[in-house]
Design a protein around this motif. Sequence first.
Motif, PDB file in Angstrom:
ATOM      1  N   ASP A  29       0.067   0.915   7.517  1.00 60.97           N
ATOM      2  CA  ASP A  29       0.397   0.114   6.339  1.00 60.97           C
ATOM      3  C   ASP A  29      -0.893  -0.483   5.802  1.00 60.97           C
ATOM      4  O   ASP A  29      -1.720  -0.981   6.570  1.00 60.97           O
ATOM      5  CB  ASP A  29       1.390  -0.999   6.710  1.00 60.97           C
ATOM      6  CG  ASP A  29       1.979  -1.692   5.478  1.00 60.97           C
ATOM      7  OD1 ASP A  29       1.851  -1.159   4.365  1.00 60.97           O
ATOM      8  OD2 ASP A  29       2.561  -2.767   5.652  1.00 60.97           O
ATOM      9  N   ARG A  86      -0.506   2.905  -0.547  1.00 60.41           N
ATOM     10  CA  ARG A  86      -0.572   1.703   0.283  1.00 60.41           C
ATOM     11  C   ARG A  86       0.754   1.340   0.958  1.00 60.41           C
ATOM     12  O   ARG A  86       0.811   0.435   1.775  1.00 60.41           O
ATOM     13  CB  ARG A  86      -1.104   0.517  -0.513  1.00 60.41           C
ATOM     14  CG  ARG A  86      -0.273   0.092  -1.679  1.00 60.41           C
ATOM     15  CD  ARG A  86      -0.951  -1.060  -2.419  1.00 60.41           C
ATOM     16  NE  ARG A  86      -0.297  -1.367  -3.650  1.00 60.41           N
ATOM     17  CZ  ARG A  86       0.812  -2.086  -3.766  1.00 60.41           C
ATOM     18  NH1 ARG A  86       1.384  -2.581  -2.708  1.00 60.41           N
ATOM     19  NH2 ARG A  86       1.336  -2.317  -4.947  1.00 60.41           N
ATOM     20  N   VAL A  87       1.811   2.108   0.701  1.00 60.22           N
ATOM     21  CA  VAL A  87       3.120   1.831   1.300  1.00 60.22           C
ATOM     22  C   VAL A  87       3.122   2.273   2.767  1.00 60.22           C
ATOM     23  O   VAL A  87       2.583   3.325   3.115  1.00 60.22           O
ATOM     24  CB  VAL A  87       4.231   2.569   0.510  1.00 60.22           C
ATOM     25  CG1 VAL A  87       5.566   2.470   1.218  1.00 60.22           C
ATOM     26  CG2 VAL A  87       4.322   2.017  -0.898  1.00 60.22           C
ATOM     27  N   SER A  88       3.751   1.458   3.616  1.00 60.17           N
ATOM     28  CA  SER A  88       3.853   1.789   5.039  1.00 60.17           C
ATOM     29  C   SER A  88       4.497   3.160   5.215  1.00 60.17           C
ATOM     30  O   SER A  88       5.523   3.459   4.612  1.00 60.17           O
ATOM     31  CB  SER A  88       4.685   0.732   5.756  1.00 60.17           C
ATOM     32  OG  SER A  88       4.785   1.057   7.128  1.00 60.17           O
TER      33      SER A  88
END
Length: 78
Positions: free
Chosen positions: A65, A20-22
């Motif tokens: 993101d 889920r990290v950009s």
Amino acid sequence: IGGTFNMWVYKSTDAVTSVRVSGYFTDGWELGMREGDLVVVIDTDASPISTQLCIVTSATSSAVDLSDGTAVTATDTD
């Protein structure tokens, strides 16, 4: 958004907190990911398997993101 969205399913051995990290998805825009889309993220390496429902919060040609997500759990008592 106009009331329409795409729903994606992503399975990996990577932890949901990494996915889920950009910038984890660098080709999401080319694949069609857009802000407001739903992504079911499944960590197949977790025990039990970890699943979260995330929302695309931003999507550009270089990075996507995802929101922190909501855990989806299933209880199987038999």
